[in-house]
Write an enzyme that holds these catalytic residues in place. Structure first.
Site, mmCIF file in Angstrom:
data_model
loop_
_atom_site.group_PDB
_atom_site.id
_atom_site.type_symbol
_atom_site.label_atom_id
_atom_site.label_comp_id
_atom_site.label_asym_id
_atom_site.label_seq_id
_atom_site.Cartn_x
_atom_site.Cartn_y
_atom_site.Cartn_z
ATOM 1 N N LYS A 124 64.284 37.484 22.048
ATOM 2 C CA LYS A 124 62.966 37.047 21.595
ATOM 3 C C LYS A 124 63.181 36.025 20.487
ATOM 4 C CE LYS A 124 58.566 37.951 22.362
ATOM 5 N NZ LYS A 124 57.939 38.419 23.614
ATOM 6 N N ASP A 164 54.710 33.317 24.330
ATOM 7 C CA ASP A 164 54.276 34.636 23.845
ATOM 8 C C ASP A 164 53.056 34.332 22.966
ATOM 9 O OD1 ASP A 164 54.948 37.607 23.662
ATOM 10 O OD2 ASP A 164 54.834 37.154 21.553
HETATM 11 P P1 NDP Z 1 48.006 34.963 23.186
HETATM 12 O O1 NDP Z 1 48.441 34.159 22.024
HETATM 13 O O2 NDP Z 1 47.602 34.284 24.432
HETATM 14 O O3 NDP Z 1 46.826 35.930 22.763
HETATM 15 C C1 NDP Z 1 46.971 36.851 21.737
HETATM 16 C C2 NDP Z 1 45.637 37.522 21.502
HETATM 17 O O4 NDP Z 1 45.790 38.572 20.559
HETATM 18 C C3 NDP Z 1 44.605 36.590 20.917
HETATM 19 O O5 NDP Z 1 43.325 37.022 21.290
HETATM 20 C C4 NDP Z 1 44.833 36.760 19.434
HETATM 21 O O6 NDP Z 1 43.717 36.422 18.641
HETATM 22 C C5 NDP Z 1 45.131 38.243 19.343
HETATM 23 N N1 NDP Z 1 46.037 38.500 18.226
HETATM 24 C C6 NDP Z 1 47.263 37.996 18.016
HETATM 25 N N2 NDP Z 1 47.789 38.444 16.894
HETATM 26 C C7 NDP Z 1 46.871 39.270 16.359
HETATM 27 C C8 NDP Z 1 46.828 40.047 15.190
HETATM 28 N N3 NDP Z 1 47.855 40.063 14.335
HETATM 29 N N4 NDP Z 1 45.723 40.798 14.980
HETATM 30 C C9 NDP Z 1 44.679 40.777 15.840
HETATM 31 N N5 NDP Z 1 44.666 40.048 16.970
HETATM 32 C C10 NDP Z 1 45.745 39.318 17.232
HETATM 33 O O7 NDP Z 1 49.207 35.977 23.468
HETATM 34 P P2 NDP Z 1 49.486 36.863 24.772
HETATM 35 O O8 NDP Z 1 48.219 37.258 25.410
HETATM 36 O O9 NDP Z 1 50.511 36.159 25.552
HETATM 37 O O10 NDP Z 1 50.194 38.135 24.125
HETATM 38 C C11 NDP Z 1 49.505 39.330 23.756
HETATM 39 C C12 NDP Z 1 50.476 40.482 23.680
HETATM 40 O O11 NDP Z 1 51.082 40.686 24.969
HETATM 41 C C13 NDP Z 1 51.656 40.305 22.726
HETATM 42 O O12 NDP Z 1 52.023 41.567 22.218
HETATM 43 C C14 NDP Z 1 52.764 39.808 23.642
HETATM 44 O O13 NDP Z 1 54.052 40.033 23.125
HETATM 45 C C15 NDP Z 1 52.497 40.657 24.864
HETATM 46 N N6 NDP Z 1 53.055 40.185 26.130
HETATM 47 C C16 NDP Z 1 52.788 38.930 26.585
HETATM 48 C C17 NDP Z 1 53.294 38.522 27.808
HETATM 49 C C18 NDP Z 1 52.958 37.207 28.390
HETATM 50 O O14 NDP Z 1 53.370 36.953 29.529
HETATM 51 N N7 NDP Z 1 52.236 36.335 27.719
HETATM 52 C C19 NDP Z 1 54.195 39.390 28.589
HETATM 53 C C20 NDP Z 1 54.342 40.709 28.052
HETATM 54 C C21 NDP Z 1 53.803 41.059 26.859
HETATM 55 P P3 NDP Z 1 43.572 34.940 18.023
HETATM 56 O O15 NDP Z 1 43.091 34.089 19.153
HETATM 57 O O16 NDP Z 1 42.585 35.115 16.929
HETATM 58 O O17 NDP Z 1 44.929 34.552 17.533
HETATM 59 O O1 8G0 Z 2 57.072 40.586 26.184
HETATM 60 C C1 8G0 Z 2 57.446 40.061 27.218
HETATM 61 O O2 8G0 Z 2 57.903 40.696 28.162
HETATM 62 C C2 8G0 Z 2 57.335 38.580 27.386
HETATM 63 C C3 8G0 Z 2 56.371 37.893 26.657
HETATM 64 C C4 8G0 Z 2 56.242 36.521 26.840
HETATM 65 C C5 8G0 Z 2 57.091 35.859 27.735
HETATM 66 C C6 8G0 Z 2 58.072 36.574 28.406
HETATM 67 C C7 8G0 Z 2 58.979 35.849 29.379
HETATM 68 O O3 8G0 Z 2 60.188 35.920 29.208
HETATM 69 O O4 8G0 Z 2 58.463 35.251 30.286
HETATM 70 C C8 8G0 Z 2 58.169 37.926 28.251
#
Ligand code: NDP
Ligand code: 8G0
Length: 448
Positions: A124, A164
């Protein structure tokens, strides 16, 4: 194994890393029994080698903002473990990013990637740079400065970053562009790329869709249908929005969303029109959930600076924002409201206290490393397509995603089923299955 001594030692060596210790503690408590069953593990001190990252790269990222000011952020890449494949994992840009958070994420990624059945190790990276309020050109310059430091450490068979929190298709595009310029090679070193330059169909949808597929597998073990169920979601980013989209398609009700400013609760559920609107607001205009709530004040409630959990009545919760966003009190409120399943879209969104509540109530509880593994799985499929120099159809990728999620579910059941009952401890199952594959590979490869 002396679990307590091991964790105390880790706490002594890394005293300012609570999220990292939290993630390690959870895995260690799941695998202690199986670790002790094979004394060979202990002889080569496998546990310590598995918990401490292979290496951490840290650097200063200097960039120039639109007013000509020189700004400095920290940049990191935690290469945790590459026993079963090249390092793989996302890049997070958020003001809260620090080494503890990236170490916990890289650690978790190692077990998750192992569960996917694909050949990927765990990593990461990220920066405490906050994309919020930055112009497009500032984002581009930051991404270029970040990759300028990192490009020598990554590669298609070495370490493959992705997006992420705060890093989506735009940022991956800019990072890939600079990487390509520095290496003079067009390779699949990043995933989550645009469709026109090596990205995979269904990658944007994969984490959210995959989580719903995992949920369907869990519900099936109890003969429960998703149709008509009320689902509370947190977040409104990539994971949350595609989770909501799939849920609506399958006839469930989405009763909440949130962002870092607050939560919107929609007691009667989002309509398709409302979903299309919030999707556009978030993806096209980078707007706030409060704007959406204001516009639909007749059917929505908005809770400023609050998470949704204590304000919704939901059958299912899918926390999809960030770590430790659902605590024991939230868990009790959800349970009192009749919640029967929790499937984590985010990484480690439930605190240890919340997990204890869910498990004590014997509801279906799936940890992120199982339930959200669809995202990295389709990243693995993107890597496969890039090395074949082919693109697969959306149907093919989606079918493989469904198969992978079903396989992860089966692994959780196999290793998580409690003796003498039907209860499945998905956390224990995911940790054990994820651990065993990595452990076998490490044993075979000697002390490296
Ligand atoms: P995005 O940046 O697209 O969205 C994140 C969302 O969570 C936004 O709505 C954001 O609000 C909110 N957020 C972020 N940080 C905080 C915080 N500290 N407190 C409150 N709200 C928060 O990210 P993703 O949707 O990609 O990721 C969300 C979660 O999923 C993370 O934990 C990530 O590691 C996990 N994840 C993502 C994957 C992926 O493929 N993208 C795969 C597996 C896991 P705001 O818009 O106000 O910032
Ligand atoms: O948390 C995860 O598994 C994650 C989040 C964002 C990206 C990726 C990836 O390697 O594609 C994994």
């Amino acid at each position: 194994m002396d679990e307590k001594a091991f964790l105390d030692d880790l706490r002594r060596r890394f005293p300012h890393e609570p999220e990292y210790i939290q993630a390690v503690e959870e895995v260690v408590s799941s695998i202690a029994d199986i670790y002790d069953r094979y004394p060979a593990f202990k002889r080569v001190n496998l546990l310590e080698r598995l918990c401490i990252p292979d290496r951490i790269i840290s650097f200063r990222v200097s960039w120039v903002d639109d007013h000509g000011n020189v700004r400095n952020n920290m940049g990191y890449r935690v290469q945790h473990n590459n026993a079963i494949g090249p390092y793989k994992g996302g890049i997070r840009f958020h003001s809260s990013v620090n080494l503890s958070i990236l170490k916990f994420l890289a650690f978790e990624q190692t077990f998750k990637n192992s569960l996917t059945t694909l050949a990927m190790g765990g990593a990461k990276g990220g920066s405490d740079f906050s994309p919020r309020g930055k112009s497009d050109m500032e984002i581009m310059r930051f991404c270029q400065a970040f990759v300028n430091e990192l490009w020598r450490q990554i590669g298609p068979d070495t370490d493959v970053p992705a997006g992420d929190i705060g890093v989506g298709a735009r940022e991956v595009g800019y990072m890939f562009g600079w990487y390509k310029k520095m290496t003079r090679e067009f390779t699949g070193t990043f995933t989550g790329k645009g469709l026109d330059f090596g990205g995979s169909l269904v990658r944007p949808e994969a984490t959210g869709y995959g989580n719903v597929y995992f949920l369907l597998n869990m519900l099936a073990t109890r003969g429960i249908s998703l149709e008509g169920k009320r689902v509370a979601i947190s977040g409104s980013g990539n994971v949350a929005l595609y989770t909501a989209q799939k849920l609506l398609e399958l006839g469930a009700k989405v009763v909440s969303l949130s962002d870092s400013d607050g939560s919107v609760v929609i007691p009667e559920g989002l309509t398709q029109e409302m979903f299309d609107e919030v999707f556009e607001l978030k993806t096209l205009f980078r707007g706030r959930i409060s704007e959406f709530a204001e516009k639909h004040a007749d059917v929505c409630e908005y809770y400023r600076r609050e998470r949704p959990w204590r304000h919704v009545k939901a059958d299912i919760a899918m926390p999809s924002a960030t770590q430790n966003e659902l605590d024991a009190d939230d868990a009790r409120a959800l349970l009192e409201g009749g919640c029967i399943a929790v499937s984590e879209g985010a990484n480690m969104p439930s605190t240890p206290g919340a997990i204890r509540e869910f498990q004590a109530a014997r509801i279906l509880y799936a940890p992120g490393k199982a339930a959200n593994a669809g995202g990295v799985s389709v990243s693995g499929l993107e890597m496969a397509q890039n090395s074949q120099k082919l693109t697969w159809s959306a149907e093919e990728v989606d079918n493989r995603l469904r198969e992978i999620m079903a396989d992860i579910h089966a692994q959780c059941v196999r290793y998580g089923k409690e003796d003498g009952s039907d209860y499945v401890d998905y956390l224990r199952g995911a940790n054990t299955a994820g651990f065993l594959k990595v452990a076998r590979a490490m044993m075979a490869q000697g002390v490296v």
